[in-house]
Design a protein around this motif. Sequence first.
Motif, PDB file in Angstrom:
ATOM      1  N   GLY A  40       0.796  -1.223   0.000  1.00  0.00           N
ATOM      2  CA  GLY A  40       0.000   0.000   0.000  1.00  0.00           C
ATOM      3  C   GLY A  40       0.832   1.278   0.000  1.00  0.00           C
ATOM      4  N   ASP A  41       2.145   1.177   0.254  1.00  0.00           N
ATOM      5  CA  ASP A  41       3.003   2.361   0.211  1.00  0.00           C
ATOM      6  C   ASP A  41       3.053   2.910  -1.208  1.00  0.00           C
ATOM      7  N   THR A  42       3.236   4.224  -1.325  1.00  0.00           N
ATOM      8  CA  THR A  42       3.384   4.861  -2.621  1.00  0.00           C
ATOM      9  C   THR A  42       4.861   5.115  -2.869  1.00  0.00           C
ATOM     10  N   LEU A  43       5.339   4.656  -4.007  1.00  0.00           N
ATOM     11  CA  LEU A  43       6.722   4.873  -4.406  1.00  0.00           C
ATOM     12  C   LEU A  43       6.732   5.727  -5.661  1.00  0.00           C
ATOM     13  N   LEU A  44       7.777   6.500  -5.827  1.00  0.00           N
ATOM     14  CA  LEU A  44       7.922   7.358  -6.993  1.00  0.00           C
ATOM     15  C   LEU A  44       8.997   6.771  -7.893  1.00  0.00           C
ATOM     16  N   LEU A  45       8.698   6.623  -9.168  1.00  0.00           N
ATOM     17  CA  LEU A  45       9.655   6.110 -10.128  1.00  0.00           C
ATOM     18  C   LEU A  45      10.166   7.289 -10.947  1.00  0.00           C
ATOM     19  N   LEU A  46      11.482   7.481 -10.929  1.00  0.00           N
ATOM     20  CA  LEU A  46      12.129   8.533 -11.717  1.00  0.00           C
ATOM     21  C   LEU A  46      12.910   7.843 -12.828  1.00  0.00           C
ATOM     22  N   ALA A  47      12.801   8.342 -14.045  1.00  0.00           N
ATOM     23  CA  ALA A  47      13.478   7.691 -15.161  1.00  0.00           C
ATOM     24  C   ALA A  47      14.154   8.707 -16.061  1.00  0.00           C
ATOM     25  N   ASP A  48      15.315   8.352 -16.531  1.00  0.00           N
ATOM     26  CA  ASP A  48      16.073   9.145 -17.484  1.00  0.00           C
ATOM     27  C   ASP A  48      16.619   8.162 -18.516  1.00  0.00           C
ATOM     28  N   SER A  49      16.393   8.421 -19.775  1.00  0.00           N
ATOM     29  CA  SER A  49      16.771   7.451 -20.807  1.00  0.00           C
ATOM     30  C   SER A  49      18.269   7.166 -20.848  1.00  0.00           C
ATOM     31  N   ARG A  50      19.090   8.056 -20.326  1.00  0.00           N
ATOM     32  CA  ARG A  50      20.534   7.821 -20.314  1.00  0.00           C
ATOM     33  C   ARG A  50      21.047   7.329 -18.969  1.00  0.00           C
ATOM     34  N   GLN A  51      20.423   7.786 -17.871  1.00  0.00           N
ATOM     35  CA  GLN A  51      20.952   7.455 -16.547  1.00  0.00           C
ATOM     36  C   GLN A  51      20.264   6.273 -15.889  1.00  0.00           C
ATOM     37  N   GLY A  52      19.067   5.940 -16.315  1.00  0.00           N
ATOM     38  CA  GLY A  52      18.388   4.775 -15.764  1.00  0.00           C
ATOM     39  C   GLY A  52      17.167   5.125 -14.940  1.00  0.00           C
ATOM     40  N   ILE A  53      16.785   4.200 -14.077  1.00  0.00           N
ATOM     41  CA  ILE A  53      15.564   4.301 -13.283  1.00  0.00           C
ATOM     42  C   ILE A  53      15.924   4.299 -11.804  1.00  0.00           C
ATOM     43  N   ALA A  54      15.247   5.138 -11.039  1.00  0.00           N
ATOM     44  CA  ALA A  54      15.391   5.161  -9.582  1.00  0.00           C
ATOM     45  C   ALA A  54      13.999   5.086  -8.982  1.00  0.00           C
ATOM     46  N   ILE A  55      13.865   4.373  -7.890  1.00  0.00           N
ATOM     47  CA  ILE A  55      12.593   4.260  -7.181  1.00  0.00           C
ATOM     48  C   ILE A  55      12.815   4.765  -5.763  1.00  0.00           C
ATOM     49  N   VAL A  56      12.017   5.747  -5.357  1.00  0.00           N
ATOM     50  CA  VAL A  56      12.146   6.312  -4.012  1.00  0.00           C
ATOM     51  C   VAL A  56      10.781   6.359  -3.337  1.00  0.00           C
ATOM     52  N   ARG A  57      10.806   6.373  -2.001  1.00  0.00           N
ATOM     53  CA  ARG A  57       9.550   6.531  -1.258  1.00  0.00           C
ATOM     54  C   ARG A  57       8.989   7.908  -1.579  1.00  0.00           C
ATOM     55  N   ASN A  58       7.723   8.008  -1.839  1.00  0.00           N
ATOM     56  CA  ASN A  58       7.099   9.272  -2.187  1.00  0.00           C
ATOM     57  C   ASN A  58       7.320  10.315  -1.080  1.00  0.00           C
ATOM     58  N   GLU A  59       7.207   9.898   0.179  1.00  0.00           N
ATOM     59  CA  GLU A  59       7.375  10.827   1.295  1.00  0.00           C
ATOM     60  C   GLU A  59       8.785  11.413   1.311  1.00  0.00           C
ATOM     61  N   THR A  60       9.777  10.600   0.989  1.00  0.00           N
ATOM     62  CA  THR A  60      11.162  11.065   0.954  1.00  0.00           C
ATOM     63  C   THR A  60      11.330  12.128  -0.112  1.00  0.00           C
ATOM     64  N   PHE A  61      10.740  11.897  -1.276  1.00  0.00           N
ATOM     65  CA  PHE A  61      10.847  12.856  -2.365  1.00  0.00           C
ATOM     66  C   PHE A  61      10.132  14.163  -2.014  1.00  0.00           C
ATOM     67  N   VAL A  62       8.945  14.073  -1.416  1.00  0.00           N
ATOM     68  CA  VAL A  62       8.202  15.271  -1.022  1.00  0.00           C
ATOM     69  C   VAL A  62       8.998  16.066   0.010  1.00  0.00           C
ATOM     70  N   ASP A  63       9.566  15.388   1.014  1.00  0.00           N
ATOM     71  CA  ASP A  63      10.385  16.071   2.026  1.00  0.00           C
ATOM     72  C   ASP A  63      11.577  16.766   1.377  1.00  0.00           C
ATOM     73  N   TYR A  64      12.249  16.077   0.480  1.00  0.00           N
ATOM     74  CA  TYR A  64      13.412  16.637  -0.213  1.00  0.00           C
ATOM     75  C   TYR A  64      13.006  17.856  -1.039  1.00  0.00           C
ATOM     76  N   THR A  65      11.903  17.733  -1.759  1.00  0.00           N
ATOM     77  CA  THR A  65      11.418  18.842  -2.571  1.00  0.00           C
ATOM     78  C   THR A  65      11.071  20.035  -1.695  1.00  0.00           C
ATOM     79  N   ASN A  66      10.412  19.794  -0.563  1.00  0.00           N
ATOM     80  CA  ASN A  66      10.080  20.888   0.352  1.00  0.00           C
ATOM     81  C   ASN A  66      11.336  21.584   0.863  1.00  0.00           C
ATOM     82  N   GLN A  67      12.384  20.818   1.133  1.00  0.00           N
ATOM     83  CA  GLN A  67      13.637  21.422   1.580  1.00  0.00           C
ATOM     84  C   GLN A  67      14.240  22.295   0.489  1.00  0.00           C
ATOM     85  N   ILE A  68      14.206  21.817  -0.738  1.00  0.00           N
ATOM     86  CA  ILE A  68      14.754  22.583  -1.856  1.00  0.00           C
ATOM     87  C   ILE A  68      13.962  23.874  -2.056  1.00  0.00           C
TER      88      ILE A  68
END
Length: 82
Positions: A40-68
Amino acid sequence: MADQKGGFPEGRFMGTVKVGEKGQIVIPKTARDMFGIKPGDTLLLLADSRQGIAIVRNETFVDYTNQILNTSPLGKHDEEEK
């Protein structure tokens, strides 16, 4: 010091997964346990055609974005609150 599972140091994991017919993958239990991923957790998938795919916890990404963006969890800028 290597841990008992896979010979990797604590906090590290490497493994392979197969993509199913519907494009789904299974995150290995060791990795789920390491990151506390539960059904049931929400994960965020980030993809770049040259660098690959990363999967992060959605909450971690939101916290990081808020800090930025220097915002509070409610989306208000810290300067506006003062």
